[in-house]
Every structure is written in C-alpha cells, then in structure tokens.
Design a protein around this motif. Structure first.
Motif, PDB file in Angstrom:
ATOM      1  N   PHE A  53       0.833  -1.202   0.000  1.00 50.43           N
ATOM      2  CA  PHE A  53       0.000   0.000   0.000  1.00 50.43           C
ATOM      3  C   PHE A  53       0.870   1.256   0.000  1.00 50.43           C
ATOM      4  O   PHE A  53       2.043   1.221   0.374  1.00 50.43           O
ATOM      5  N   ALA A  54       0.279   2.349  -0.434  1.00 54.83           N
ATOM      6  CA  ALA A  54       0.888   3.672  -0.319  1.00 54.83           C
ATOM      7  C   ALA A  54      -0.214   4.674  -0.020  1.00 54.83           C
ATOM      8  O   ALA A  54      -1.378   4.484  -0.404  1.00 54.83           O
ATOM      9  N   ILE A  55       0.147   5.763   0.657  1.00 55.70           N
ATOM     10  CA  ILE A  55      -0.803   6.785   1.078  1.00 55.70           C
ATOM     11  C   ILE A  55      -0.384   8.133   0.484  1.00 55.70           C
ATOM     12  O   ILE A  55       0.804   8.489   0.505  1.00 55.70           O
ATOM     13  N   TYR A  56      -1.371   8.873  -0.025  1.00 58.96           N
ATOM     14  CA  TYR A  56      -1.167  10.206  -0.588  1.00 58.96           C
ATOM     15  C   TYR A  56      -2.069  11.208   0.132  1.00 58.96           C
ATOM     16  O   TYR A  56      -3.130  10.830   0.650  1.00 58.96           O
ATOM     17  N   PRO A  57      -1.709  12.484   0.114  1.00 57.87           N
ATOM     18  CA  PRO A  57      -2.710  13.493   0.505  1.00 57.87           C
ATOM     19  C   PRO A  57      -3.916  13.379  -0.424  1.00 57.87           C
ATOM     20  O   PRO A  57      -3.770  13.060  -1.607  1.00 57.87           O
ATOM     21  N   ALA A  58      -5.087  13.627   0.089  1.00 56.24           N
ATOM     22  CA  ALA A  58      -6.302  13.481  -0.714  1.00 56.24           C
ATOM     23  C   ALA A  58      -6.237  14.363  -1.959  1.00 56.24           C
ATOM     24  O   ALA A  58      -5.811  15.521  -1.903  1.00 56.24           O
ATOM     25  N   GLY A  59      -6.645  13.776  -3.085  1.00 54.50           N
ATOM     26  CA  GLY A  59      -6.633  14.499  -4.355  1.00 54.50           C
ATOM     27  C   GLY A  59      -7.936  14.328  -5.098  1.00 54.50           C
ATOM     28  O   GLY A  59      -8.991  14.094  -4.494  1.00 54.50           O
ATOM     29  N   SER A  60      -7.851  14.390  -6.407  1.00 51.14           N
ATOM     30  CA  SER A  60      -9.051  14.330  -7.241  1.00 51.14           C
ATOM     31  C   SER A  60      -9.670  12.940  -7.275  1.00 51.14           C
ATOM     32  O   SER A  60     -10.845  12.784  -7.616  1.00 51.14           O
ATOM     33  N   GLY A  61      -8.874  11.917  -6.950  1.00 51.81           N
ATOM     34  CA  GLY A  61      -9.384  10.548  -6.976  1.00 51.81           C
ATOM     35  C   GLY A  61      -9.076   9.804  -8.245  1.00 51.81           C
ATOM     36  O   GLY A  61      -9.435   8.631  -8.375  1.00 51.81           O
TER      37      GLY A  61
END
Length: 324
Positions: free
Chosen positions: A127-135
């Motif tokens: 898994f990897a985590i990003y700041p929330a974006g457009s999706g």
C-alpha cells in the motif's frame, strides 16, 4: 508455542505506541490489524474451503481468486472511518470514495502474489498513502507520504514508512499486537543475491541478457565476485527479503505480447516498493527512471520494475543504456 532454551520475554515496543499520535500512523495501524484475520485464513488452508478458487478476472486481466476478492472486501470494510477519501485497489476496476471529507488517498494490492496461495510460499499486501486528491490517482509516486507491506510467512510481518525510514513489526499472537522488531532498516550497499525469473531471459532486452550473463560468470567475469540467485514469484516476498537481507530484484519488460511494459502495476505495486526502497537507502527504477518520478496514464498501468541496492540498480540501468 514451543519455547527454545534461549527464549526470553521480549520488550519490543508496540506498533500502536509508536504511531498513536500520528494521523498517518493510525491508517498504518488499521491496515496492520486488518492483516491478522487474513493471515489466519491463509493458515487455515483448504479446511474451510479453497482460498485459491477462481472467482473472476481483474481489470489487468489476471485471474481473481477467492482470497483476492475476500481480502479486498475485508480491507475496504476495515478502512471505513480511517479518514481515507479515495481508494484504488488492484481488485477494483475504478477508484472508490470511502469518505468525501477524508484527508488521505490510498492505493493497495490486498493480496500480492496470489499465485502462491495454498503452497506455503511468501505473499502479502502492498500500500501507499497520498494526501487526498481528485481521486483519479494519475499522480507521481513522489507525492506519496507513506507506504508499507505485509508479509504472510512463518510469521506475520508488517513493514512501513511514514517518511522516517523503514520499520518492521511482527505480530505476537499471545499479546494480539504488533511489536516493532527493527527500526530504520538500511540496505547493504552491495547486492549479493539477485532475484529474477531466468525462464524469461531469452525475451529480455540485450542489455539485461548481458547483465545476467556477467552475473553468472561470477569471480571469473567482469563483476569479479560470485552472486546467488533467488525467485519467490511474489514481489512482496522479494521486497521483505531484500529489506532484511539486501539484494536486487528484476521484473523487466520483454518481447512477449502483454509484457512490453513489464507485468507489475505501477500505482499499487511499484510505487509502494519504490517508496520503501528509497527510505531504506535503495532505489527502484523502470530501467531508465526512478519509479517515483513516473506519472501513470491509467490506474492499472504496467511498468518494468528493478529495485534493491542503489549500486546494483544503477549498474543495471547502465547495462540497458549501453546495450540497447
């Protein structure tokens, strides 16, 4: 549990205590806890039913097994309330929205190496985590802020990084908790063990064929030293071994139809691995560029993947540049 003569009560810190004050850490902890039922189901084998039973096909054209789909559904349920806005999973054709107000986006391969279900070989989760974006998840891996994996083997191990190095936790059934056994793991500078599928060599670019030929020559060849070869047939299993023991891994593009761009997925396989590699002092490349610098054109995009000791990855890139 069998107690060995030199066994003693351990004092490794709880994963929960190390991440309790961190928002990202809470997501990591949620994923770690979600792995315990998956590990238990794997350990049960075929007793309750066949976890390797074919139930469909994912968007990449790979056969879906019962555990693939079950793991996806299980993880998605576990992530509800975890402050996750969008999720991209290998087992779903499109990203989904869990919480419109969530602060983070997540990419995940719920079961990596599912071809090894039921035979005792290593497999796990990435898994990897990003700041929330457009999706849409068409973003460079450099935007990721955390990554991790689970390894289902003779122990349930969970590796993760919040951008402060790679840490490894092991599940203890007696305390029903994960304990961090290794902190800020760093890869050895030189690779001694190389992982690749030798049956595909004849389809590889000339540069890679030259590279592995020089490997096999060992001390008598241009490398001047001997190497060992390993192939676990699961990228997450190779990742766990390389983080613990060092080495390098190759799954390049080749001349076969469907393998022109490799066979591992950029977003939820290569990016988590690349994030962890860089945090551990290693590298991950497509043969020419760092994986984390690549921007996918579609969410299930394939990519060639080479990762491990920085020195070895750079050498492989050099062979490719000079011989192709």
């Amino acid at each position: 549990m069998l107690v060995l003569p030199d066994d003693a009560q351990h004092d490794y810190p709880l994963l929960e205590a190390l991440v309790e004050d961190d928002d990202l850490g809470q997501i990591v902890l949620t994923l770690a806890r979600a792995m315990v039922p998956l590990s238990a189901r794997l350990a049960a084998g075929k007793l309750p039913g066949d976890p390797a039973a074919l139930v469909g096909e994912n968007d990449s054209g790979d056969a879906q097994k019962a555990l693939d789909v079950g793991a996806h559904d299980h993880v998605m349920a576990a992530l509800k309330g975890a402050n996750i806005r969008h999720v991209l999973s290998e087992e779903a054709a499109l990203p989904s929205c869990l919480d419109p107000e969530g602060d983070w986006d997540l990419v995940i391969d719920p079961i990596d190496g599912s071809g090894s279900i039921g035979i005792g070989a290593p497999l796990g989760m990435l898994f990897a985590i990003y700041p929330a974006g457009s999706g849409d998840f068409l973003r460079a891996g450099r935007e990721a802020v955390a990554a991790g994996y689970a390894s289902f083997g003779h122990s349930l191990d969970f590796g993760y990084s919040l951008g402060d190095g790679v840490h490894i936790a092991t599940y203890d059934a007696q305390s029903n908790a994960f304990h961090v056994t290794l902190a800020k793991v760093m890869l050895p500078d030189q690779a001694k063990v190389i992982a690749y599928n030798a049956s595909n060599e004849r389809h590889w670019p000339a540069g890679l064929q030259a590279y592995v030929n020089d490997l096999r020559l060992g001390k008598t060849g241009p490398r001047g030293r001997d190497f060992n070869m390993r192939w676990l047939a699961a990228a997450v299993g190779e990742l766990h071994r390389i983080i613990l023991k060092g080495g390098a891994f190759l799954y390049p593009q080749d001349a076969r139809k469907g393998y022109e761009n490799g066979r591992l997925r950029l977003t939820y396989e290569a990016v988590p691995i690349a994030f962890l590699m860089e945090q551990a002092g290693g590298r991950a490349s497509n043969g020419a560029r760092d994986i984390l610098d690549l921007v996918p054109k579609e969410v299930h995009e394939f990519v060639p993947l080479i990762f491990g000791a920085s020195e070895e990855v750079a050498l492989i890139e050099d062979y490719l540049a000079k011989n192709n």
